[in-house]
Scaffold this active site. Structure first.
Site, mmCIF file in Angstrom:
data_model
loop_
_atom_site.group_PDB
_atom_site.id
_atom_site.type_symbol
_atom_site.label_atom_id
_atom_site.label_comp_id
_atom_site.label_asym_id
_atom_site.label_seq_id
_atom_site.Cartn_x
_atom_site.Cartn_y
_atom_site.Cartn_z
ATOM 1 N N HIS A 17 28.979 40.164 41.731
ATOM 2 C CA HIS A 17 28.422 39.668 40.462
ATOM 3 C C HIS A 17 27.636 40.781 39.787
ATOM 4 O O HIS A 17 26.706 41.336 40.388
ATOM 5 C CB HIS A 17 27.507 38.474 40.731
ATOM 6 N N GLU A 193 31.770 27.911 51.182
ATOM 7 C CA GLU A 193 30.646 28.730 51.653
ATOM 8 C C GLU A 193 29.535 27.776 52.100
ATOM 9 O O GLU A 193 29.285 27.628 53.293
ATOM 10 C CB GLU A 193 30.130 29.653 50.541
HETATM 11 ZN ZN LIG Z 1 29.627 34.958 44.569
#
Ligand SMILES: [Zn+2]
Length: 334
Positions: A17, A193
Site C-alpha cells: 500500500h 487474513e
Molecule cells: Zn493489504
C-alpha cells in the site's frame, strides 16, 4: 542475515500500500509544510506499533498529512526509489484513491498526482509499475463505484479491489466488480487474513477475485485449498505484516511452508512496509532463515510473483525469460 535477493531473478511486488510505504522522514517534512502536528516519537520512524489502535492512528496520520498534489507526487517518486533499492523490478502498488479524493474535495487529484510521480520515479529509477485501486469494505458501495470510475480513466490502473476489515461482507459490492471485469480490469481482494475461509469463498464467487490478498486462512478448509490450487489462484502472502498485526504468533510459525506444501501459488509481499520496518528483500531473507529455504526456493517464489502479476505479457517476458512461450495464466471461473 541472509541476503538471498542478490541471487534471485527479477521479482514482482504485488501487495504493497502506497500510504503505508511513505518514509517517516518525508511524512514529517510534509506535516511541517502543511502545519500538522507530527508526533515526536514517529520522527525517524523508530516507532513500532504494538496494537491495532497504534496501526489505525499511524494510518490516520498519513492520511492527515497528504494533502497537496506535490505531497502525493513526492511519495510516489520516493516509493519507486525505495522499491528498486530492495530489488523489486515490477510493482503493483495499491492506492486508496477515492478516499483521498473525497477527503480533499477533488476526486481525481490524488490519483493523477500519484500516477505522475510513479511515471517520473519509474523512469528515473528503472522500475516497472502498475496501480491497484482499493477501497475499504467498511466504506460505501458508492465509493467503490467512484473507485471504479477512477480506474477506468487511467490505463496504468490495472485492477480494483476491496481492502479493510474482512468482517464486512463483499457481497454488497458484487455489481461493482462484475462491471470492473466487464471493463477489462483485474480484480483482487483482501480475504482470508483476519476472517476465515468463508471470506475467501465470498471473494472468489461473489467478488470475482483473481488473487487473494493474504488468503493464509485457506488452509482451514481442505476443499477450498484444493479449489484454490486447481484454479491457480495466487496468494499474496505478507508474513511480517501478519505477525505485526497479530494474525500469526511469529514468523517461524507462519503457515508459509504449509501453503507451499499444499501446492498453492505463493508470492511474498510487504503490505505495509514503513509501518512494520520491512522490505521485500527482508521478507525473502527472513523466510530463508526461518524455513531453511534455498536460493532455488526463493527463485521459485520470485518467478511465481512475476507469473501472478497483471503485468503486460511483454513485461513478463522481459522479467521472466521463457514466460512468453508458456500459456498465459488465466484464472478459471466456476
Ligand atoms: Zn493489504
Amino acid at each position: 542475515m541472509v541476503e538471498p535477493m542478490t541471487e534471485l531473478p527479477p521479482v514482482a511486488h504485488l501487495h504493497v500500500h502506497l500510504e503505508s510505504a511513505v518514509r517517516w522522514s518525508t511524512l514529517a517534512e510534509i506535516a511541517t509544510d502543511n502545519g500538522i502536528d507530527f508526533p515526536d516519537h514517529l520522527r525517524g520512524g523508530a516507532h513500532r506499533f504494538t496494537s491495532f489502535t497504534d496501526f489505525f492512528d499511524q494510518n490516520h496520520l498519513v492520511r492527515e498529512c497528504l494533502r497537496r498534489p506535490a505531497d502525493f507526487h513526492r511519495v510516489a517518486v520516493e516509493f519507486c526509489a525505495d522499491q528498486v533499492a530492495q530489488g523489486v523490478s515490477y510493482v503493483e502498488v495499491s492506492f486508496t484513491a477515492a478516499a483521498h479524493g473525497e477527503r480533499l474535495g477533488d476526486l481525481g487529484m490524488p490519483l493523477a498526482a500519484v500516477l505522475d510521480g510513479l511515471a517520473e520515479g519509474g523512469e528515473r529509477h528503472g522500475l516497472e509499475w502498475n496501480v491497484i485501486l482499493d477501497t475499504s469494505r467498511r466504506r460505501s458501495v458508492e465509493r467503490a463505484w467512484r473507485t471504479l470510475d477512477l480506474a477506468r480513466k487511467h490505463d496504468r490502473v490495472v485492477a480494483v479491489g476491496l481492502a479493510g476489515d474482512e468482517d464486512h461482507p463483499a457481497t454488497p459490492f458484487a455489481a461493482v466488480f462484475a462491471e470492473a471485469r466487464e471493463a477489462g480490469l483485474h480484480v483482487v481482494h483482501h480475504a482470508g487474513e483476519a476472517a476465515g475461509p468463508a471470506s475467501i469463498r465470498e471473494a472468489l464467487d461473489v467478488g470475482l477475485t483473481e488473487r487473494l490478498g493474504h488468503g493464509i486462512r485457506v488452509l482451514d478448509d481442505p476443499d477450498l485449498t484444493a479449489e484454490v490450487r486447481e484454479r491457480g489462484i495466487p496468494l499474496e502472502v505478507c508474513p511480517t505484516s501478519n505477525v505485526a498485526l497479530g494474525f500469526v504468533p511469529s514468523f517461524a510459525e507462519h503457515p508459509l511452508p504449509r501453503l507451499r506444501a499444499a501446492g498453492l501459488t505463493v508470492t511474498l509481499n510487504t503490505d505495509i512496509p514503513e509501518m512494520i520496518h520491512t522490505t521485500l528483500r527482508g521478507e525473502f531473507a527472513a523466510a530463508a532463515e526461518a524455513f531453511g529455504w534455498t536460493s532455488a526456493d526463493l527463485a521459485d517464489l520470485a518467478r511465481a510473483s512475476v507469473d501472478a502479476s497483471f503485468a503486460h505479457p511483454g513485461t513478463k517476458a522481459r522479467l521472466m525469460p521463457g514466460a512468453a512461450a508458456r500459456a498465459p495464466r488465466t484464472p478459471s471461473w466456476p
